[in-house]
Design a protein around this motif. Structure first.
Motif: not given
Lengths: 269, 269
Positions: A5-6, A14-19, A33, A90, A92, A111-113, A115
């Motif tokens: 993810a971005f 993505i599992e590190n992409a936290n807010l 989005f 996506k 956002v 952020f961007m995913v 999938k």
């Protein structure tokens, strides 16, 4: 396979992409989005979606902290890393880490995913139930989906796939799709109270070569009496609606012709 | 001083309280919250707020994964750790880490923060501008604040503090407060299309000892012709409204009497 993810300038698993919980989307649902697909690594109608994403952020007073080229470079990088034939991308943008938990921050979070997803097949039945509702700030692709998600249980009970919103007797849209009808060889779709879909835009660009178009308010009763009804969107392209409440519809000639033409447009994208 | 928050069962420094970008509040604005204050370490009207929080989560199909006692224990712990004379305690419950990015997860994400804030002083002027809007699913304290946050720039230009929503000629509420008027010695407040505030509830419990009450639809023009207008909420208690659009109001006797009585109720809480 690691999914990437971005988030705020960096590509990461993505599992590190936290807010942090002070983000304004978490506290106040404040964010916008956009969503589009990539087929075989090729984003479809990306510039149109980025135009709309910029418009949505602008209308909510959010400033995207990247240039269009920077966004595109990172989208292409995500598409390359997340290797799937069909990806949904996506983007956002939220109100950021608000100081008072209400006013948007100077710098948003973005952020961007990307999938994998399964496209709704053209031939698969799709039924709607009518729900009286007018989406607020309909022209903005905000993250607010409280109403349609809150009726998911009702959809399950009704064995329906999605909603058809109407207000004061006129239809607007479905939860994530625009609606078109064909009646007596005429294509009709509403223009107000809706999010203007990119698939809708493409159809309106080429459909007049196939049949005449009317863009105007559409009564719910007109929809129920239509010859063909279909919905449009990035994950559905053009999908015939086979049932609305208790009324059934056949998949018609025009719906199929428009669908085939849309595939050509996608291939040119 | 370290600020502590509660997230999914643990109390931790707020800067460590992060949620993944797949949370349904970030992707789809799907979440509810509640908010109340603690004065000198004592939460005010906590049971009423937890009742409403439970009601909001239930209406959106979210299951709080803690007992009331567990929630209360952690609230009291947060209040003890975040040492301020006046704290605002916010509980947020989101749709969790949704598998498809749309349907709520089996287990929601739940977090709580406790931050110092400044109470709006009774004597400070407070002006509203009227905005035509009906909050969707008004009886649910959802996190959706897109409309009022999007008009913050307009408020700054108008030098106003907040909005007064009206729809079809009738008022409903402000962005985070209920509205009452006094006219000819009668207290009037609307009952539909609003979030039923806890401060509002308390006032309706004791106000009939002070003046007669009518709970019914209230026309915008009635508000503009009222003798006294005030708004109510946890961070404002009872605050006289001094201006709506171009119309000015005096702070009246009944507003002050109700305010003093509310202080007594808070002390008993």
């Amino acid at each position: 396979m690691v999914e990437y993810a971005f988030l705020n300038g960096e590509i990461m698993p993505i599992e590190n992409a936290n807010l942090n919980i002070t983000d304004l989307a978490l506290l106040r649902g404040y964010g916008v989005f956009d969503f589009f697909k990539a087929i075989d690594g090729r984003p479809i109608f990306m510039e149109d979606h980025l135009d709309r994403f910029e418009s949505s952020t602008w209308l909510l007073g959010l400033k995207i902290p990247y240039t269009r080229d920077e966004l595109k470079k990172n989208i292409l990088e995500l598409v390359k890393l997340n290797k799937h034939k069909l990806l949904g991308i996506k983007l956002v943008c939220t109100g950021g880490y608000s100081i008072d938990g209400y006013a948007p921050a100077e710098k948003p979070n973005l952020f961007m995913v990307a999938k994998p997803f399964i496209m709704h097949p053209f031939e698969k039945e799709l039924s709607l139930i009518t729900v009286e509702h007018q989406r607020e700030l309909a022209e903005i692709k905000s993250i607010n989906y409280i109403k349609p998600i809150s009726v998911l249980a009702q959809l399950r009970i009704s064995e329906a796939d999605d909603v058809l919103y109407y207000s004061d007797g006129y239809i607007t849209e479905s939860s994530r799709s625009n609606i078109f009808i064909v009646k007596n060889g005429l294509l009709v779709t509403p223009d107000t109270g809706i999010l203007k879909g990119i698939t809708r835009k493409k159809i309106l660009q080429f459909a007049s070569e196939i049949l005449p178009i009317e863009i105007r308010p559409v009564k719910l009763e007109e929809v129920l009496e239509a010859d063909e009804v279909f919905m449009t969107g990035s994950t559905k392209r053009i999908t015939p609606i086979t049932k609305i409440d208790n009324k059934s519809f056949q998949t018609g000639h025009f719906t199929r012709t428009l669908y085939n033409r849309l595939l050509v447009e996608e291939n040119l994208s």
